[in-house]
Design an enzyme around this catalytic site. Structure first.
Site, short mmCIF file in Angstrom:
data_model
loop_
_atom_site.label_atom_id
_atom_site.label_comp_id
_atom_site.label_asym_id
_atom_site.label_seq_id
_atom_site.Cartn_x
_atom_site.Cartn_y
_atom_site.Cartn_z
N SER A 169 0.86 -1.20 0.00
CA SER A 169 0.00 0.00 0.00
C SER A 169 0.89 1.25 0.00
CB SER A 169 -0.86 -0.01 1.27
OG SER A 169 -1.48 1.24 1.46
N TYR B 16 -3.52 -0.60 9.95
CA TYR B 16 -3.35 -0.84 8.50
C TYR B 16 -1.94 -0.40 8.07
CZ TYR B 16 -4.56 -0.93 3.52
OH TYR B 16 -4.59 -1.21 2.17
N1 NAP Z 1 -8.49 -0.06 -2.49
C1 NAP Z 1 -7.40 0.64 -2.25
O1 NAP Z 1 -7.36 1.88 -2.41
C2 NAP Z 1 -6.16 -0.03 -1.75
C3 NAP Z 1 -5.05 0.78 -1.49
C4 NAP Z 1 -3.88 0.18 -1.04
C5 NAP Z 1 -3.82 -1.18 -0.85
N2 NAP Z 1 -4.92 -1.94 -1.10
C6 NAP Z 1 -4.81 -3.39 -0.86
O2 NAP Z 1 -5.18 -4.09 -2.04
C7 NAP Z 1 -5.80 -5.31 -1.67
C8 NAP Z 1 -7.20 -5.38 -2.32
O3 NAP Z 1 -7.97 -4.30 -1.82
P1 NAP Z 1 -9.48 -4.04 -2.29
O4 NAP Z 1 -9.70 -2.57 -2.17
O5 NAP Z 1 -9.73 -4.71 -3.57
O6 NAP Z 1 -10.30 -4.76 -1.11
P2 NAP Z 1 -11.88 -5.04 -1.00
O7 NAP Z 1 -12.61 -4.62 -2.22
O8 NAP Z 1 -12.29 -4.47 0.33
O9 NAP Z 1 -11.93 -6.65 -0.94
C9 NAP Z 1 -11.32 -7.30 0.14
C10 NAP Z 1 -11.19 -8.77 -0.20
O10 NAP Z 1 -10.56 -9.42 0.92
C11 NAP Z 1 -11.37 -10.55 1.27
N3 NAP Z 1 -11.33 -10.84 2.70
C12 NAP Z 1 -11.41 -9.96 3.72
N4 NAP Z 1 -11.43 -10.63 4.90
C13 NAP Z 1 -11.35 -11.96 4.61
C14 NAP Z 1 -11.35 -13.15 5.38
N5 NAP Z 1 -11.43 -13.13 6.72
N6 NAP Z 1 -11.24 -14.34 4.73
C15 NAP Z 1 -11.19 -14.40 3.37
N7 NAP Z 1 -11.20 -13.30 2.58
C16 NAP Z 1 -11.30 -12.09 3.19
C17 NAP Z 1 -12.77 -10.15 0.88
O11 NAP Z 1 -13.60 -11.31 0.80
P3 NAP Z 1 -15.17 -11.25 1.19
O12 NAP Z 1 -15.90 -10.87 -0.07
O13 NAP Z 1 -15.46 -12.62 1.67
O14 NAP Z 1 -15.33 -10.21 2.27
C18 NAP Z 1 -12.52 -9.46 -0.45
O15 NAP Z 1 -12.40 -10.39 -1.49
C19 NAP Z 1 -5.85 -5.33 -0.14
O16 NAP Z 1 -4.72 -6.02 0.35
C20 NAP Z 1 -5.74 -3.87 0.21
O17 NAP Z 1 -5.21 -3.67 1.50
C21 NAP Z 1 -6.10 -1.41 -1.55
#
Ligand code: NAP
Length: 253
Positions: free
Chosen positions: A145, A158
């Site tokens: 991130s 985080y």
């Molecule tokens: N979005 C951003 O701006 C951003 C920025 C920096 C880094 N990131 C990183 O990029 C990655 C993807 O982010 P995103 O924004 O796409 O996230 P998101 O849309 O919130 O999706 C989160 C994913 O993680 C899964 N998850 C969460 N808890 C879980 C558990 N206990 N067991 C199994 N699966 C679980 C969720 O599954 P369920 O559907 O079952 O909940 C979902 O598929 C993450 O590592 C995040 O920290 C994102």
């Protein structure tokens, strides 16, 4: 030329976070590039992405895995190998966020965030490494991130977890690069997913963020397909311990 460099035919990729957001786009993108996919997923009734992957002519299995359940996490990679006979690529895309003023931040939230974002990433990397290192081949892609570099606001757990993911990536790369295993991370900027609904809905904060992004807009989950396919393919043979930013220019500013 591009098939030789970027094609993933015959490869098996395990993906966490494939149900939504970035992980979902990436799982579909890896399948389009030719990989069969193991979705490490807690809600096994969510089969949309599995169907999408099968629509690309690829095999897909859902491996039940609640990332809060240590036993399921430890069993996940052996289950992938049992189902497919191999694992070539691991993408740790799942992650959670909790926001609160630091003085009020609960111990439970701290433990949840550190557990899912950092500890399960470590366990899955270690388990995958146990297959990849003896095979002298493999690709591990962790999601870091901007908060691997910056402290953020009201997100202490985080920021700590993503700083850890970044360091873990480098630590594993230092051991496994010579074994033919590439361990790299992707660094998303501000991406319009469920994780950021609260920020997008806060008009002032949303505007502050947009003003700071050189590209002038939030990123999309699809923006990660190219970066992940690159890091999963032969094209990244000599790329190790790298943090690949997909951030609309944020870190350069
Ligand atoms: N979005 C951003 O701006 C951003 C920025 C920096 C880094 N990131 C990183 O990029 C990655 C993807 O982010 P995103 O924004 O796409 O996230 P998101 O849309 O919130 O999706 C989160 C994913 O993680 C899964 N998850 C969460 N808890 C879980 C558990 N206990 N067991 C199994 N699966 C679980 C969720 O599954 P369920 O559907 O079952 O909940 C979902 O598929 C993450 O590592 C995040 O920290 C994102």
């Amino acid at each position: 030329m591009s098939e030789k460099l970027f094609g993933l035919n015959g490869k098996v990729a395990a993906v966490t976070g494939g149900t939504r957001g970035i992980g979902r786009a990436v799982a579909g993108g890896l399948a389009e590039a030719g990989a069969d996919i193991a979705l490490l997923q807690r809600n096994t009734s969510q089969v949309d992405i599995k169907k999408e992957i099968e629509g690309h002519g690829r095999t897909c299995h859902i491996i039940p895995c609640d990332l809060n359940d240590k036993e399921q996490v430890k069993a996940a990679i052996p289950s992938v190998v049992e189902a497919f006979g191999r694992i070539d690529i691991l993408v740790n895309a799942a992650g959670i966020q909790r926001r609160s003023d630091a003085v009020d931040f609960s111990e439970e939230d701290w433990d949840d965030v550190l557990n899912i974002n950092l500890k399960t990433t470590w366990i899955l990397c270690q388990q995958a490494g146990r297959y990849m290192v003896p095979n002298k081949s493999g690709k591990i892609i962790n999601f870091a991130s901007l908060l691997s570099y910056q402290g953020g606001i009201r997100v202490p757990a985080y920021a700590a977890s993503k700083g850890g993911v970044s360091q873990l990536t480098k630590a594993l790369s230092n051991e496994w690069a010579k074994e033919g295993v590439n361990v790299n991370s992707v660094v998303p900027g501000y991406i319009a997913t469920d994780m950021n609904t609260a920020l997008i809905q806060d008009e002032d904060r949303n505007q502050q963020i947009l003003d700071r992004i050189p590209a002038g807009d939030w990123g999309k989950p699809e923006d990660f397909i190219g970066a992940v396919v690159f890091l999963a393919s032969d094209a990244s043979r000599y790329v190790h311990g790298h943090q690949l930013a997909v951030d609309g220019g944020w870190l350069g500013r």
